[in-house]
Enzyme design. Structure first.
Site, PDB file in Angstrom:
ATOM      1  N   GLU A  36       0.841  -1.202   0.000  1.00 18.22           N
ATOM      2  CA  GLU A  36       0.000   0.000   0.000  1.00 18.22           C
ATOM      3  C   GLU A  36       0.874   1.249   0.000  1.00 18.22           C
ATOM      4  OE1 GLU A  36      -2.674  -0.276   3.335  1.00 18.22           O
ATOM      5  OE2 GLU A  36      -3.695  -2.026   2.505  1.00 18.22           O
ATOM      6  N   GLN A  94     -10.825   3.702 -24.333  1.00 23.21           N
ATOM      7  CA  GLN A  94     -12.043   2.861 -24.246  1.00 23.21           C
ATOM      8  C   GLN A  94     -13.216   3.833 -24.031  1.00 23.21           C
ATOM      9  OE1 GLN A  94     -12.237  -0.724 -24.261  1.00 23.21           O
ATOM     10  NE2 GLN A  94     -14.398  -0.882 -23.749  1.00 23.21           N
ATOM     11  N   HIS A 127      -7.077  11.783 -25.519  1.00 22.45           N
ATOM     12  CA  HIS A 127      -7.521  10.996 -26.677  1.00 22.45           C
ATOM     13  C   HIS A 127      -9.028  11.175 -26.848  1.00 22.45           C
ATOM     14  CE1 HIS A 127      -7.288   7.995 -29.792  1.00 22.45           C
ATOM     15  NE2 HIS A 127      -8.469   7.591 -29.342  1.00 22.45           N
ATOM     16  N   LYS A 193      -7.489   3.537 -40.253  1.00 23.97           N
ATOM     17  CA  LYS A 193      -6.909   2.441 -39.465  1.00 23.97           C
ATOM     18  C   LYS A 193      -8.023   1.533 -38.949  1.00 23.97           C
ATOM     19  CE  LYS A 193      -5.368   2.960 -35.058  1.00 23.97           C
ATOM     20  NZ  LYS A 193      -4.527   3.610 -34.065  1.00 23.97           N
TER      21      LYS A 193
END
Ligand code: R5P
Length: 292
Positions: A36, A94, A127, A193
């Site tokens: 930790e 994502q 992104h 792409k």
């Protein structure tokens, strides 16, 4: 206003604070025997707006926990507000539930940063693909600045008077490549792409020009497979030399060696993820972004 930092980007925090004329609160850290993390922020921050620099590249989960501990430490010490400066924001790719049962990681990660007690976030070349603005991802005030003008300036100084075409590997890279092409007054080509897997992409054929210098521009390089694909297409058309520029160089799994073997002449990157290719510092744009 005061600046403090996590372990991922101390040098960038100091450089930005110096340019902005702000004092730095020192941090210390260690690991407990079970792994930790422990952090401590020194100095008086009561009633102050505190800016915490923590980049989230390469080891994002651990750096996020460290950030959350720092944010809690400075809240507990009575600061007035917490601004996160996250030069590289992880998990942004994502940006969709591609398959049933998947998380929308970009948003889930944003919630973790917000709930750590963040009032405002500043990042660099996030992104952005399916989300077009950072405000679609964060519920707190959020600013996305770009390193592309600094990258273009650096490249222009080194290659003054040379003709170069700027190439982006995919649709979303246009937002970054166009800034560089405009600054260099160069022609811009955007390829298509298709991602076939974590380490596998297919890029459309190059049907333009022949023979001149080329500069590939993207927001980030991870495994380098995207750029490798573009390099092979450009080489087949006789482009030479071929350079590459990206704000964030993660360069995992031997990517740099593969890129140089494939014929990349020069790799320009920034210190959002510090490394040996951080030739351009984003400190000036972050200093401007945090300035009161
Ligand atoms: C995704 O579209 C990004 O803009 C980059 O092109 C990508 O993440 C690069 O990853 P890699 O270097 O692993 O191909």
């Amino acid at each position: 206003m005061l600046v403090t930092y996590g372990s991922s980007c101390e040098a960038l925090a100091r450089a930005s604070a110096k340019l902005a004329g702000l004092k730095v609160l020192e941090t210390s850290r260690r690991r407990f025997p079970d792994g930790e993390q422990y952090v401590r922020v020194g100095g008086d921050m009561r009633g102050e707006d505190v800016v915490v620099f923590q980049s989230l590249g390469l080891n994002p989960d651990s750096y996020l926990v460290e950030y959350a501990l720092i944010a809690d430490a400075i809240r507990g010490a009575g600061c007035r507000s917490v601004t996160a400066v996250v030069p590289y924001l992880a998990y942004a790719r994502q940006d969709k539930r591609f398959k049933a049962g998947e998380p929308l990681s970009a948003k889930a990660f944003a919630r973790l940063i917000e709930r750590a007690g963040t009032d405002r976030i500043i990042t660099v070349d996030m992104h952005l693909h399916r989300f077009s603005k950072i405000s679609e991802v964060f519920d707190i005030p959020a600013v996305n600045v770009s390193a592309m003008p600094l990258i273009a300036e650096h490249y222009a100084k080194a290659h003054r008077g040379e003709s170069v075409v700027v190439v982006g590997p995919d649709k979303e890279s246009e937002q970054w490549a166009k800034q560089v092409a405009d600054a260099l007054s160069s022609r811009l080509y955007i390829l298509e792409k298709e991602r076939l897997g974590d380490r596998d992409v297919r890029v459309s054929d190059v049907s333009f020009g022949k023979g001149s210098r080329a500069l590939l521009v993207d927001d980030m390089i991870s495994t380098g497979k995207t750029l490798l694909e573009v390099v092979s297409k450009l080489k087949a058309q006789g482009f030479s030399p071929i350079d590459a520029a990206a704000t964030h160089s993660l360069l995992v799994e031997g990517a740099y060696a593969r890129l140089t073997e494939a014929g990349i002449s020069e790799l320009i990157s920034t210190d959002t993820v510090p490394g040996q290719h951080s030739t351009v510092s984003v400190a000036p744009i972050l200093a401007r972004a945090i300035a009161p």
